[in-house]
Design a protein around this motif. Structure first.
Motif, PDB file in Angstrom:
ATOM      1  N   ALA A  48       1.498   5.111   0.003  1.00 42.83           N
ATOM      2  CA  ALA A  48       0.903   3.771  -0.011  1.00 42.83           C
ATOM      3  C   ALA A  48      -0.493   3.711   0.592  1.00 42.83           C
ATOM      4  N   ARG A  49      -0.909   4.741   1.309  1.00 44.63           N
ATOM      5  CA  ARG A  49      -2.211   4.671   1.975  1.00 44.63           C
ATOM      6  C   ARG A  49      -3.345   4.615   0.947  1.00 44.63           C
ATOM      7  N   SER A  50      -4.510   4.264   1.393  1.00 40.81           N
ATOM      8  CA  SER A  50      -5.666   4.114   0.495  1.00 40.81           C
ATOM      9  C   SER A  50      -5.915   5.392  -0.301  1.00 40.81           C
ATOM     10  N   ASP A  68      -2.363   3.032  -5.070  1.00 40.67           N
ATOM     11  CA  ASP A  68      -3.637   2.568  -5.630  1.00 40.67           C
ATOM     12  C   ASP A  68      -3.800   3.016  -7.084  1.00 40.67           C
ATOM     13  N   LEU A  69      -3.461   4.267  -7.366  1.00 41.28           N
ATOM     14  CA  LEU A  69      -3.538   4.764  -8.742  1.00 41.28           C
ATOM     15  C   LEU A  69      -2.586   3.997  -9.663  1.00 41.28           C
ATOM     16  N   PHE A  70      -1.386   3.776  -9.175  1.00 42.01           N
ATOM     17  CA  PHE A  70      -0.378   3.040  -9.932  1.00 42.01           C
ATOM     18  C   PHE A  70      -0.901   1.660 -10.317  1.00 42.01           C
ATOM     19  N   ARG A  71      -1.435   0.919  -9.355  1.00 42.29           N
ATOM     20  CA  ARG A  71      -1.951  -0.424  -9.618  1.00 42.29           C
ATOM     21  C   ARG A  71      -3.181  -0.381 -10.533  1.00 42.29           C
ATOM     22  N   PHE A 129       4.706  -0.584   4.514  1.00 45.04           N
ATOM     23  CA  PHE A 129       4.799  -2.031   4.318  1.00 45.04           C
ATOM     24  C   PHE A 129       3.459  -2.706   4.616  1.00 45.04           C
ATOM     25  N   ASP A 130       2.801  -2.265   5.682  1.00 46.88           N
ATOM     26  CA  ASP A 130       1.488  -2.829   6.028  1.00 46.88           C
ATOM     27  C   ASP A 130       0.453  -2.498   4.953  1.00 46.88           C
ATOM     28  N   HIS A 131       0.453  -1.259   4.480  1.00 50.82           N
ATOM     29  CA  HIS A 131      -0.474  -0.867   3.412  1.00 50.82           C
ATOM     30  C   HIS A 131      -0.232  -1.693   2.158  1.00 50.82           C
ATOM     31  N   CYS A 132       1.040  -1.881   1.828  1.00 52.64           N
ATOM     32  CA  CYS A 132       1.393  -2.640   0.631  1.00 52.64           C
ATOM     33  C   CYS A 132       0.875  -4.069   0.728  1.00 52.64           C
ATOM     34  N   ARG A 133       1.133  -4.718   1.833  1.00 58.27           N
ATOM     35  CA  ARG A 133       0.720  -6.120   1.979  1.00 58.27           C
ATOM     36  C   ARG A 133      -0.788  -6.294   1.915  1.00 58.27           C
ATOM     37  N   ALA A 134      -1.523  -5.227   2.199  1.00 51.84           N
ATOM     38  CA  ALA A 134      -2.978  -5.317   2.138  1.00 51.84           C
ATOM     39  C   ALA A 134      -3.504  -5.336   0.706  1.00 51.84           C
ATOM     40  N   VAL A 135      -2.696  -4.837  -0.259  1.00 48.63           N
ATOM     41  CA  VAL A 135      -3.202  -4.719  -1.630  1.00 48.63           C
ATOM     42  C   VAL A 135      -2.329  -5.394  -2.684  1.00 48.63           C
ATOM     43  N   LYS A 168      -0.175  15.888  -7.570  1.00 50.50           N
ATOM     44  CA  LYS A 168       0.062  14.683  -8.370  1.00 50.50           C
ATOM     45  C   LYS A 168      -1.190  13.810  -8.412  1.00 50.50           C
ATOM     46  N   LEU A 169      -1.801  13.592  -7.261  1.00 56.42           N
ATOM     47  CA  LEU A 169      -2.981  12.730  -7.197  1.00 56.42           C
ATOM     48  C   LEU A 169      -4.112  13.277  -8.067  1.00 56.42           C
ATOM     49  N   HIS A 170      -4.342  14.565  -7.963  1.00 60.35           N
ATOM     50  CA  HIS A 170      -5.431  15.179  -8.721  1.00 60.35           C
ATOM     51  C   HIS A 170      -5.220  15.013 -10.225  1.00 60.35           C
TER      52      HIS A 170
END
Length: 738
Positions: A103-105, A110-113, A139-145, A319-321
């Protein structure tokens, strides 16, 4: 160079063979040493009565596992309040799950969204995504985005890191996910679960039908969506809320104790045949050409892609790459031309638009790549497994009998699994339609009758008759006969509501069918029109009948039931629900079909066969449709009016999603070209006169019986295009031969 490369492949193959065999032998030793302790545990479970369906004495955290509906509810605090805010009109929720690392930046969330925003008209679906966070930081990361986040408390263990596949924390996470999904179903919501390492490009609901209880993606797809031998990937799957699917989730979770240690995907693969046989669960598998992944990347192309999954790939960095690369490729592809232009050229250049090989997640060669490694590994694992089965054959029967005896309890869920009450429709404004009292008075007894007829998902099949159509040897008898001679669809007769428009039709219906309803058409404004005779097309009686039919259908929707209306002059040969997608508000047959199911402008609708889902939008659509009658000439029937307003419905404020059915599958005499291998229905449209319809529909049914009688192998089914239907002899004056 060639010799060196082949020698390397040779040694790699035998190394993997040896490694797989060694690992399996080690595992067998461990299982042998623990067999006695596990048997002692099972005896203890019998004494304390711990092995209940839904818990199965499995080591799932008490925070997410419960023995009753009340305790399950307490395990998922606030979930019932959150779901209505996230759900679509049809009570469907998209669910994904994240930990802090995901969930972090600039990580997977972020890629999913981002993929939704870059996709083709699917950004609005983000409003219906529930992100389940398994640790406070996530949860905190999620609520931010993201607007809809839920903190799921899992038993004490570190779930924040980028846990590797099959680690203890990974396994605990996937089983926790399953517990929450069961609760979602119990609350009366359908769900589409998607791993967060999946990019979305197009609306997947176009490919998910109303027929299946569960629709799941695959690591490997064999070409047949109904074949249970496909290997499921439960990183992307849809389940509709019924008593049967709630019980399916319970048994799935219970099976964890029988296959330790394992994650939920492997166990579902082990028990899928059990679920289909004992519960009647209908499972559909999604084509990897549309729902792609790195396991079968070479089967996918951008012209059809809905999703791309970083399966068969280990490591968050990898996965990210590679998912970033996939998203960049998609962005480049979509920048070349607008969707309409790409659609136009879909048969040409678009079909050659493939994806590049994942750089970090493996480089399969042209002959199958990592599947050579998979093959050698599985071959190595197979040898000791076969040996084990042979040595343990004296206990196989005992184990199978234990499996078959699991979970024979009742399917009732205390009303929760079907908790969609008559007026509990979650709509655009969140409110339920409030039908006037006069509407209730107009259809006395209907609300009490519908639950007796409806399927588990609250769908009713409706047809209508008068005395002439219901007479012995007339259309109603032919209609019912077609179900009994169709391909496994006789059970659907239990869900057919026959609406009689006169007393004679009602009496005849009651003599042959269990579910009949007498509709007061005269009270609806028919005046002195004779509705009992074989009314000809466009007569006064006919017009009043079709408009009265529409009023009743609106009431059915208001009561929370979806419906499939079918004229009684339609022969049912196969299950039509296999071809009706969750995407559409209205799925409708055609008099003339021009090849594109979404072409509202050109396709000619036939309202003698159409499916409508129960939502606020469709209730308003029926009101709009009925009100539009006054804008057209008095002799206009419902079909003409619908054709006249279809673009208003699709393009106006309602934005009704209309999908047209192919006449090769949903055939009719207007375009008589049914394909015997796939045909579902045949309609005596473009045919005037009861006698003509009865004569030619008898020929249709006789042709079908001849075809199925000679159908003794799949090969004959493949050659169904050679089958010749008897051309409608009596109706030919109304037809154009194709």
């Amino acid at each position: 160079m060639w010799i060196k490369g082949n020698l390397r492949r040779f040694f790699v193959f035998f190394f993997e063979l040896w490694l797989a065999a060694t690992l399996v032998l080690v595992l067998l030793c461990v299982l042998a040493n623990t067999r006695r302790s596990s048997e002692m545990s099972s005896e203890a479970a019998e004494v304390c009565n711990c092995s209940q369906i839904g818990i199965a004495s499995s080591p799932i955290s008490e925070e997410v596992t419960a023995t009753s509906g009340d305790s399950i509810e307490s395990s998922f605090a606030d979930l019932a309040e959150l779901l209505p805010k996230v759900a679509m009109e049809d009570r469907t929720v998209i669910i994904t799950s994240v930990n802090e690392a995901f969930a972090r930046s600039n990580s997977l969330l972020d890629l999913f969204r981002e993929s939704f925003v870059a996709g083709e008209k699917i950004a609005h679906l983000l409003d219906h995504v529930l992100v389940v966070a398994v640790d406070p930081a996530a949860f905190d990361h999620c609520r931010a985005v993201h607007p809809h986040c839920y903190h799921l408390k899992v038993k004490s263990m570190d779930l924040s890191s980028a846990n590797n596949f099959m680690s203890e924390t990974y396994v605990e996470l996937v089983w926790t996910k399953l517990s929450l999904q069961q609760r979602v179903l119990e609350l009366g919501y359908n769900f589409l679960f998607t791993d967060v390492d999946i990019l979305w490009f197009r609306d997947p609901f176009r490919h998910i039908g109303v027929f299946a209880d569960m629709t799941t993606s695959c690591d490997v797809f064999n070409g047949d969506g109904d074949d249970l031998s496909n290997w499921p990937n439960t990183g992307f799957y849809y389940v509709k809320s019924t008593n049967r699917t709630v019980e399916m989730l319970r048994r799935w979770r219970a099976a964890r104790a029988r296959y330790p240690p394992n994650h939920e995907q492997n166990i579902f693969n082990y028990i899928k045949h059990e679920l289909a046989a004992s519960l009647g669960v209908r499972v559909r598998f999604l084509d990897t050409a549309v729902f792609g992944g790195f396991c079968q990347l070479f089967h996918n192309d951008m012209a059809r892609a809905c999703t791309m999954h970083a399966n068969c790939c280990v490591g968050l960095g990898n996965k990210l790459h590679d998912l970033r690369s996939v998203l960049d490729q998609w962005t480049n592809y979509t920048s070349l031309a607008p969707p309409e232009e790409r659609k136009k050229n879909g048969g040409g250049g678009d079909r050659r638009a493939g994806w590049s090989v994942p750089a970090k997640c493996g480089t399969p060669d042209k002959r199958g790549g990592h599947y050579h490694h998979l093959t050698s590994f599985l071959l190595g694992a197979l040898l000791p497994t076969v040996l084990l089965f042979f040595l343990a054959s004296d206990r196989v029967g005992e184990r199978l009998s234990t499996i078959s005896s699991l979970g024979n309890g009742a399917l009732a869920v205390g009303g929760r699994a079907t908790a969609r009450g008559g007026d509990d429709l979650t709509g655009v404004d969140g409110s339920a339609p409030a039908p006037a009292e006069k509407e209730k008075e107009k259809f006395p007894g209907l609300a009490e009758l519908l639950p007796e007829v409806a399927m588990e998902d609250k769908t009713v099949i409706i047809t209508s008759v008068n005395e002439a159509w219901a007479a012995p040897g007339s259309l109603l008898d032919l209609f019912r006969d077609s179900f009994n001679n169709g391909d496994g669809i006789a059970h659907l007769l239990d869900h057919v509501l026959v609406v009689a428009v006169d007393a004679g039709g009602f009496r005849r219906c009651k003599a042959v069918h269990p579910h009949c309803y007498l509709l007061d058409v005269v009270g609806a404004g028919a005046g002195d029109a004779n509705l009992s005779s074989a009314n000809r097309f466009m007569s006064r009686g006919y017009l009043e009948l079709v408009w009265a039919k529409l009023s009743l259908q609106q009431r059915v929707l208001e009561l929370g039931y979806s419906f499939l209306f079918t004229d009684v002059d339609i022969m049912w040969l196969r299950d039509p629900f296999r071809h009706i997608s969750l995407y559409a508000d209205v799925t409708i047959s055609s008099d003339h079909f021009y090849g594109d199911a979404g072409d509202v402008a050109r396709n000619s609708p036939n309202t003698g066969f159409y499916h409508v889902r129960s939502t606020n939008r469709t209730v308003e659509m029926l009101r709009y449709w009925r009100a539009a009658r006054s804008r057209f000439p008095p002799e206009s029937h419902d079909q003409n009016v619908f054709n006249g307003i279809k673009r208003e419905l699709a393009g106006g404020e309602l934005r009704v999603r209309i999908v047209f059915l192919d006449t090769a599958i949903f055939g009719g005499f207007c375009e008589y070209r049914p394909d015997a291998g796939v045909v579902c229905t045949v309609h005596a449209n473009c045919c005037v006169g009861l006698e003509n319809k009865v004569h030619d529909l008898k020929n249709v049914l006789a042709d079908w019986k001849n075809y199925t009688a000679g159908l003794t192998s799949p090969e004959k089914k493949k050659n169904s295009a050679k089958f010749r239907w008897t051309f409608p002899a009596k109706c030919k004056a109304s037809l154009k031969r194709h």
